[in-house]
Scaffold this active site. Structure first.
Site, PDB file in Angstrom:
ATOM      1  N   ARG A   1      -9.925 -24.986 -40.914  1.00  0.00           N
ATOM      2  CA  ARG A   1      -8.995 -25.878 -40.513  1.00  0.00           C
ATOM      3  C   ARG A   1      -9.465 -27.110 -40.464  1.00  0.00           C
ATOM      4  O   ARG A   1     -10.578 -27.472 -39.788  1.00  0.00           O
ATOM      5  CB  ARG A   1      -8.303 -25.253 -39.227  1.00  0.00           C
ATOM      6  CG  ARG A   1      -7.665 -24.056 -39.099  1.00  0.00           C
ATOM      7  CD  ARG A   1      -6.370 -24.413 -40.132  1.00  0.00           C
ATOM      8  NE  ARG A   1      -5.547 -23.152 -40.398  1.00  0.00           N
ATOM      9  CZ  ARG A   1      -5.749 -22.268 -41.228  1.00  0.00           C
ATOM     10  NH1 ARG A   1      -6.531 -22.161 -41.942  1.00  0.00           N
ATOM     11  NH2 ARG A   1      -4.888 -21.278 -41.177  1.00  0.00           N
TER      12      ARG A   1
ATOM     13  N   GLU B   1      -1.467 -32.515 -43.053  1.00  0.00           N
ATOM     14  CA  GLU B   1      -1.353 -31.883 -44.251  1.00  0.00           C
ATOM     15  C   GLU B   1       0.372 -31.911 -44.811  1.00  0.00           C
ATOM     16  O   GLU B   1       1.016 -31.523 -43.663  1.00  0.00           O
ATOM     17  CB  GLU B   1      -1.915 -30.544 -44.307  1.00  0.00           C
ATOM     18  CG  GLU B   1      -3.272 -30.285 -44.129  1.00  0.00           C
ATOM     19  CD  GLU B   1      -4.077 -29.165 -44.243  1.00  0.00           C
ATOM     20  OE1 GLU B   1      -3.185 -27.979 -44.518  1.00  0.00           O
ATOM     21  OE2 GLU B   1      -5.270 -28.822 -44.167  1.00  0.00           O
TER      22      GLU B   1
ATOM     23  N   HIS C   1      -5.735 -27.674 -49.665  1.00  0.00           N
ATOM     24  CA  HIS C   1      -5.628 -26.644 -49.062  1.00  0.00           C
ATOM     25  C   HIS C   1      -5.061 -25.318 -49.684  1.00  0.00           C
ATOM     26  O   HIS C   1      -3.933 -24.581 -49.610  1.00  0.00           O
ATOM     27  CB  HIS C   1      -4.594 -26.593 -47.746  1.00  0.00           C
ATOM     28  CG  HIS C   1      -4.711 -25.726 -46.681  1.00  0.00           C
ATOM     29  ND1 HIS C   1      -4.482 -25.647 -45.385  1.00  0.00           N
ATOM     30  CD2 HIS C   1      -5.415 -24.153 -46.858  1.00  0.00           C
ATOM     31  CE1 HIS C   1      -4.748 -24.929 -44.545  1.00  0.00           C
ATOM     32  NE2 HIS C   1      -5.284 -23.787 -45.528  1.00  0.00           N
TER      33      HIS C   1
END
Length: 320
Positions: free
Chosen positions: A238, A267, A286
Site C-alpha cells: 500500500r 490512486e 496497482h
C-alpha cells in the site's frame, strides 16, 4: 418491479461480466450497474451510489469511511473483494445494519508481480525496451540478484512466498515486522533482525504488511537513508506505508539506488504527478492482484456473496 439495485465499482478493464453471470441476477429482480471509471471525490461517489442497495467494491479503489456510509441510506450489502479492506469503516457499517462480505483471492498474484518489478528494475527492462523500440540498443548495465541481501518487511502469506523466491535466486533473506519472532523467520529461511538492521544491511527491501494506523509511514527518511545509495525499495503493498515526499527526495537526490512501485498514496496516480518523472524508478498501476486467476476469485466470490445474501444466508461476513 426491481427489488434491489446493485453497483459494481471500479471495473477499470470492464471485465466483471467475464468472471461472473451478473445478468442472471435479473431473475432475482436485481438491476446491475457497472461503474468503470473511478469517482473523483467522495461527493461524487455518494451522489452516484445513493440509490443502490448492494455495492461490490474492488479492493480499496473506492473508500467507504463512516460519513460516506451514513450518506447512503439504501445500502444494505457491501461486498469487498478479498477478506480485508482498510477503506471500509466496519463499525459504522454494523451500526447502520449494513452487511459487509468478502471473497477469496489468488495467493500468487501479488508475490509474482513483486518479483517481476524487482527483476525489471535490476535489468533496466523498461528503459532498454524503450530504447530498442526507438531504434536504439543497450543503454545501461544491470545488476544480478544472486549474492544480494533481501530485506522483507512483513513475513505473512505474501512475505513468506517472497522469501522462497529470494532463496531460489541465491539471496540472503532478512525479515522484520512489529510482531515477528526469530522462530517464524527461521521457519522460512530468513534471519530476523531489527528494523534498523534490515534497512542498513539489505540491498533490496520489499514491503508486505497491511496498512494500519501503526504501519502508515513505516518507511520514512531515516529508513531510506539507511538503505543507502545502492539500495532498492519495492512496494506492492500500500502506498501510504512509505512517506511519499521522502521517497521522491530519495530518488531525486540519490539517497537510494531506486524504487519499484505498484502502489501510491493517491490512486489512480494523477497525470503530472512527481513520481511519474522521478529518476531510477519502475512503476506499475496497482496491478498486483489484476490477473485472470485473481479476478475469478474476486468477482466469482462477490457473485456468490450477493446470491447468498439474497437467499438470507450471507457468506464470508466481515462485520459480525
Amino acid at each position: 418491479m426491481t427489488r434491489f439495485r446493485l453497483a459494481i465499482l471500479d471495473d477499470y478493464q470492464q471485465v466483471s461480466s467475464d468472471y461472473a453471470p451478473w445478468e442472471s441476477l435479473l431473475d432475482d429482480d436485481v438491476k446491475v450497474t457497472v461503474f468503470s471509471a473511478p469517482f473523483v471525490s467522495e461527493e461524487q461517489a455518494v451522489a452516484a451510489l445513493a440509490p443502490f442497495d448492494i455495492v461490490v467494491a474492488m479492493r480499496e479503489r473506492t473508500r467507504f469511511p463512516g460519513h460516506v456510509l451514513e450518506a447512503l441510506p439504501n445500502l444494505k450489502l457491501l461486498v469487498t473483494t478479498g477478506m480485508n479492506n482498510a477503506a471500509i469503516d466496519m463499525d459504522t457499517a454494523s451500526e447502520r445494519g449494513i452487511t459487509v462480505c468478502g471473497t477469496g483471492g489468488s495467493p500468487a498474484a501479488a508475490p509474482e508481480l513483486t518479483w517481476a518489478l524487482l527483476l525489471a528494475f535490476a535489468r533496466n527492462l523498461v528503459a532498454e525496451e524503450t530504447s530498442l523500440r526507438a531504434g536504439g540498443w543497450q543503454t545501461a548495465v544491470g545488476f544480478e540478484l544472486e549474492g544480494k541481501t533481501l530485506g522483507i518487511v512483513g513475513l505473512g502469506k505474501i512475505g513468506t512466498r517472497i522469501a522462497r523466491y529470494a532463496k531460489a535466486f541465491g539471496m540472503e533473506v532478512l525479515a522484520w515486522s512489529q510482531n515477528l519472532t526469530e522462530e517464524a523467520a527461521k521457519a522460512v529461511g530468513a534471519r530476523g533482525v531489527s528494523k534498523e538492521e534490515l534497512f542498513r544491511e539489505s540491498d533490496v527491501v520489499t514491503l508486505h504488511v497491511r496498512l494500519s494506523e501503526r504501519t502508515e509511514g513505516i518507511v520514512g527518511e531515516e529508513e531510506l537513508r539507511l538503505l543507502g545509495p545502492e539500495g532498492v525499495l519495492v512496494n506492492t503493498a500500500r502506498g501510504p506505508l512509505v512517506d511519499e515526499a521522502a521517497l521522491m527526495r530519495a530518488l531525486e537526490e540519490g539517497w537510494i539506488r531506486g524504487a519499484a512501485l505498484d502502489v501510491f498514496d493517491e490512486e489512480p496516480l494523477p497525470a503530472g504527478h512527481a513520481l511519474l518523472h522521478s529518476p531510477r524508478s519502475v512503476l506499475s498501476p496497482h496491478i498486483g492482484y489484476v490477473t485472470h486467476e485473481s479476478y475469478r476469485q474476486f468477482y466469482g466470490g462477490a457473485f456468490e456473496d450477493v446470491k447468498a445474501w439474497l437467499d438470507g444466508e450471507p457468506l464470508r461476513v466481515l462485520n459480525d
